[in-house]
Design an enzyme around this catalytic site. Sequence first.
Site, short mmCIF file in Angstrom:
data_model
loop_
_atom_site.label_atom_id
_atom_site.label_comp_id
_atom_site.label_asym_id
_atom_site.label_seq_id
_atom_site.Cartn_x
_atom_site.Cartn_y
_atom_site.Cartn_z
N ASP A 1 0.84 -1.18 0.00
CA ASP A 1 0.00 0.00 0.00
C ASP A 1 0.89 1.24 0.00
OD1 ASP A 1 -2.27 1.62 0.17
OD2 ASP A 1 -2.11 1.70 2.35
N THR B 1 -0.33 4.78 0.85
CA THR B 1 -0.64 5.73 1.92
C THR B 1 -0.36 5.12 3.29
OG1 THR B 1 -2.35 6.71 0.53
CG2 THR B 1 -2.42 7.20 2.88
#
Length: 703
Positions: free
Chosen positions: A445, A447
Amino acid sequence: MANNSFCVSITNRETEFSCSLKELRLLMELRGTEAVTRIQESYGDVKGLCARLMTSPVEGLDGSSNDINRRKQAFGQNVIPSKKPKTFVQLVWEALQDTTLIILMAAAIFSLCLSFYNLPNAETLHCGSAAGGVAEEGETEAGWIEGAAILLSVACVVLVTAFNDWSKEKQFRGLQNRIEQEQKFTVVRRGQVIQINLSEIVAGDIAQVKYGDLLPADGVLIQGNDLKIDESSVTGESDHVKKSLDKDPMMLSGTHVMEGSGKMVVTGVGVNSQTGIIFTLLCASDDEKKKKKKRRKEKNSVAPTVEMKPLDEDGEAEKKKTNPPKKEKTVLQEKLTKLANQIGKAGLFMSVLTVLILIARFLIDTFWSQGVPWSKACLPIYMQFLVNFIIIGVTVLVVAVPEGLPLAVTIALAYSVKKMMKDNNLVRHLDACETMGNATTICSDKTGTLTTNRMTVVQTYMAGRHYLMMPEPDLIPDKILDLLIQGIGVNCAYTTKILPPEKEGGLPRQVGNKTECALLGLTLDLHRDYQTVRNEFPEEKLFKVYTFNSERKSMSTVLRNHDGSYRMFSKGASEILLMKCCKILTASGGAVVFKPQNRDNLVKTVIEPMASEGLRTICLAYRDFPTADGEPEWDNEGHILAGLTCIAVVGIEDPVRREVLIVQFGGKVFSCVSLSLELWLWCVFLGFGSLLWGQVKFAMACG
């Protein structure tokens, strides 16, 4: 929930709350209209249930220690006892199940037993010479060393593996306890929205739930905004369940909030919640199986029993499956097992062939070359020669099996674990190292993982002007500024907020959704207070909320004005929301028609430059519904979320972590440019402003 044991005691203090623990447990077993009917018959409504629990749906509990302790004694503590870890002896037994180790132990024990057997002198009995390779006297005396060495090697492998698993399990439990102590949930106490540890949640607490939350306790919905729950962990149904006061207000622990937000009054915690009840039943089932197994063994040791088996359709007794499910082997374990089987078969073939050749050579040399006649008196001597040949065959088998291979693999994996721990990577089992060694692609991921997850608005477009830095409030028309502050205040989750820094001189704390925190920070930078807007429009007065999801890619909140008209504020991905805008606010504060060519020009001159700098672009818009047009069809989202007026477009920055600028993998140093491109070029753009050029810019920032 915290993994601490807690004994729930039901005392007479329970009567102070006008409802018993048993009553609440029975209530939470109901679903849908049946639950609504029970609440109406027993309590009148949810507010009546709150009154019976001596709590306020608006102010919550008073938070005093005496009140909290009384509720813990009456309704239990929000903790679930952890499952007992495996003992060191159990881990040793599991390590002994390896096929290679079993072959080694069998060969070592057989070789060790035969090493203490000495052959007599056959020539003194006139039974022929010992043809076929008889060991010398010194070798015979030291024959036990090889078998003992193999057993010592097996013991080293087993103890190293078991100790590593035991120590890592202990570390993981300590880490899990620490993480659970840090986990918090949002509740209302004394009228203030605060975050408390999960173990401190008690029956009667007013909990605020939002998208992404994992419910830590059972409860009944008080107020909800387009709330949808994933109850597959409890019911097994994959479809999301929509929660509302008139259809299904029951909120179950262990379920995920997939859409919307709301409030609920907590009714069941710890072992008295649905998750706790299931856990208790599973533990009781395991204990009952162990007791039955123990009783069966005791019964079989006393007298043989005949077990009646059920008949199948053909009238034959079904075979009872008693074998437990086998643990899946890792890639390396499968390869080692396959290699051990191949070596074992080859070694067994060669050992049998060696024994046959030795027997044939002995027979030919004794009865043919030496001309020794057959005699029954020599039969024990011949049998002893046969035993010696078998010992030689076993020696061939033992030598063929690589006893050092399991130890070498275990030591290599243990070294890898130790090296990974220096890089702050805690590995629970040794096989995880070789599993990661077979990884060819890493999906991560962005963020919060590759970035700091502390978002701030750094660029804005409003009133027809693109501001590369935060503008002064005097430069923005009052109408646009009022719409902007009001829209951000009500159209962000009320659980999201900006708190003062914990230490003097530190940065303000961001609580909740980080994108919404960036928008709230924008209002503070413009010298306005979003909390004033929220005090004017509390969450209970919001008419309707269209929460964010992957299909809408936007969030909208509808307010009802005093004259009966409505105003809706929306925020979402700029490339999506601008397509729904037909007007835009100008420098004069008025709205003008927003044509497709104007939209294309805005994308090229504003949005693309923001995205090329790695910014997440969000559009803020609104729409008025006058009373003259009648009551809108709120369920027709295609019509409601159209005809918007653009207020502003903002660019949000999420800085890249310093740790990800350079990646070391396998002793080599890689730039994150290729890594980021490989990670993101394939993905579907689901998030706010996840544009291709934004990811390219992110990759350039990493490298």
